[in-house]
Write an enzyme that holds these catalytic residues in place. Sequence first.
Site, PDB file in Angstrom:
ATOM      1  N   TYR A 137     -33.971 103.043 -72.979  1.00 28.13           N
ATOM      2  CA  TYR A 137     -33.439 101.710 -72.685  1.00 28.13           C
ATOM      3  C   TYR A 137     -34.583 100.700 -72.579  1.00 28.13           C
ATOM      4  CZ  TYR A 137     -28.526 102.719 -71.363  1.00 28.13           C
ATOM      5  OH  TYR A 137     -27.197 103.031 -71.365  1.00 28.13           O
ATOM      6  N   TYR A 180     -31.105 111.997 -60.208  1.00 25.85           N
ATOM      7  CA  TYR A 180     -29.969 112.210 -61.095  1.00 25.85           C
ATOM      8  C   TYR A 180     -29.602 113.689 -61.265  1.00 25.85           C
ATOM      9  CZ  TYR A 180     -26.756 109.937 -64.386  1.00 25.85           C
ATOM     10  OH  TYR A 180     -25.644 109.405 -65.004  1.00 25.85           O
ATOM     11  N   ASN A 222     -24.230  97.804 -75.111  1.00 19.78           N
ATOM     12  CA  ASN A 222     -24.094  99.102 -74.462  1.00 19.78           C
ATOM     13  C   ASN A 222     -22.727  99.222 -73.793  1.00 19.78           C
ATOM     14  OD1 ASN A 222     -25.160 101.683 -73.359  1.00 19.78           O
ATOM     15  ND2 ASN A 222     -24.790 100.646 -71.420  1.00 19.78           N
ATOM     16  N   GLU A 223     -21.971 100.218 -74.215  1.00 19.13           N
ATOM     17  CA  GLU A 223     -20.666 100.494 -73.600  1.00 19.13           C
ATOM     18  C   GLU A 223     -19.859  99.204 -73.426  1.00 19.13           C
ATOM     19  OE1 GLU A 223     -21.611 104.505 -71.026  1.00 19.13           O
ATOM     20  OE2 GLU A 223     -22.012 102.586 -70.068  1.00 19.13           O
ATOM     21  N   GLU A 241     -27.536 101.804 -64.165  1.00 19.21           N
ATOM     22  CA  GLU A 241     -27.667 101.710 -62.709  1.00 19.21           C
ATOM     23  C   GLU A 241     -28.902 100.905 -62.332  1.00 19.21           C
ATOM     24  OE1 GLU A 241     -24.999 104.089 -63.999  1.00 19.21           O
ATOM     25  OE2 GLU A 241     -26.841 105.217 -63.973  1.00 19.21           O
ATOM     26  N   GLU A 295     -24.321 109.969 -74.486  1.00 15.58           N
ATOM     27  CA  GLU A 295     -24.662 110.200 -73.079  1.00 15.58           C
ATOM     28  C   GLU A 295     -23.902 111.427 -72.594  1.00 15.58           C
ATOM     29  OE1 GLU A 295     -24.189 106.925 -70.393  1.00 15.58           O
ATOM     30  OE2 GLU A 295     -25.313 105.515 -71.642  1.00 15.58           O
TER      31      GLU A 295
END
Length: 637
Positions: A82, A334, A186-187, A128, A267
Amino acid sequence: MAAAVLFLLAVTIAWPALPVCGHSVSTQRSFSIDYKNNCFLKDGKPFQYISGSIHYSRIPRYYWKDRLVKMYMTGLNAVQVYVPWNFHEAVQGVQNFTGDRDLEHFLDLANQTGLLVILRPGPYICAEWEMGGLPAWLLQKPNIVLRSADTDYIQAVSNWLAVLLPKMKPWLYVNGGNIISVQVENEYGSYYACDYNYMRHLRTLFRFFLGEDVVLFTTDGNTEKEMACGSLQGLYATIDFGTDTNITEAFNRQRRFEPGGPLVNSEFYTGWLDHWGDPHAVVDTQKVSRVLEEMLTMGANVNMYMFEGGTNFGYWNGADHDSRFRSVVTSYDYDAPLTEAGDPTEKLLAIRDVITQFREVPSGPMPPATPKFAYGFVTLKKVGNISSLLDIISPLGPVKSDYPLTFEEMKQYYGFMLYRTTLPQDLSEPTPLISPLNGVHDRAYVSVNGVFQGLLERDTVLVINVSGKQEDTLDILIENMGRVNFGSKINDYKGLLNNLILGKDVLRNWEIFPLDIDGAIARGWPHSDHQQTILPPWREPSAGPVFYMGTLKPNGLTCDTFLKLSEWIKGQVWINGVNLGRYWPARGPQQTLYIPGPLLSGSRPNNITVLELEAAPAHLRVLFMDRPHLNSTAGKS
């Protein structure tokens, strides 16, 4: 360049959909989609990528190579990256690609390591991350519609991509680099706007700056609506899902939008994030291994999100807002195959075992975990409360305003601001201080004449009682806990968004102090301030926002370590001027902060600065440990 951007803006809607695949610039190097045989082609041969997500913005530059080598030795042939817009352009028109922001150096290291790159430059990334990567200065336009064809937003995006994408073009695989594909937005299907004109404009920009030969793609969640709103002709539609999804159904959904071409899970979730006050998230290793093996057996291309999460240093954590505001913790571990500190896990070894069934994994040992050291206890000393230090941490002084101004209106986008006024009348009895429209974003620490009264908290605590005399000083320190990074509420303004009411009085006549705490500490304060008054150690620490300082003595070692603040409540920590992030052991689950070894000095004293926002423990000790503690229920250490 501005003229080109304006031209693109004018013709976005008129241009037809552009084809994904053009002729290769070289007979030796090409990367394309074979729609007939349902695969990618790399240099004319079928290609399947096994990738992992890594965020250079969450890992110190010193460790980039270490993490990339570990990913390569696991058997990955690609990494997914990213680009957070706000990380590079925190101030409008001023871009920074140096140091920990040197994206091209990161790409070069990946290339040297033998890893291809799937680039996700946004402009929105979610991740996030604070405001999903969008810079907070966009909110200076009060009616801006983010992630849409809104003129102000489109112009800002166009200006940014006109800087970023030309830097990326030489790194495309077809131009001799290692970027094999580039995501557009993105999404987007998860966002309410569903603005195809916006997506068409982005497609035009990406083609204009990157050319016809790069594979452009979209990624969306596993629903019809998300795929429909997020996909666009000329951009290859991919899907994302985790271990609890029916794989066949998910890829059938991708097939409804892309009847031919490779199956792609952009993802595949190896873990999940944590919010303050929620249980620590864990994803079972056996599930990850089983689903990965099933996808690779189908010939699917898989990117594991995350492969290493890293850390939300400073103020870069994002937040969610569904039924209430929930801030993301500082650790972005994560539960990934590589830990927050980059250490291999059992999950990594299990993933490597799966990959060995599908491609040759590099021979040789996995690089070991970085050395850790428990430096032990350090006792801190009180420096003073925020209200007494404004000359140092707010050198520009206050802005006067009849009514409160937001962070964005003050052009201070992160961290803390102090709002000061006086009590309009005597309050001999406790009197309610009310945020009637839930306008405290996100926490307010309230003091009268320097005496802490309590706090207001967004969505949860909207009233507290205060007392005092007319003309007493009322200080309200507002903490920005990170902007919403996902969904319809990403236009997340900070500060006092509405008036506060004290009893029956609307509070007015504010002095608003922008606080440059990070700047003061980076310049050496409070350790370099020989005029400071350090209170004697027997003096009981006061409640409310107070600074503390101490020194970790050098012992010749500069190993990674983890800072635990037992019985401290909530605040921020700096080591040698670097903001490690937020601590909140009273709420959990995270109990330790990761300190990369390169931040420490083995030969000079290491300066520790703590801003405790509620109340420090009497012992004033912090502990440097050799292991993290990320899994604790709220209120327990």
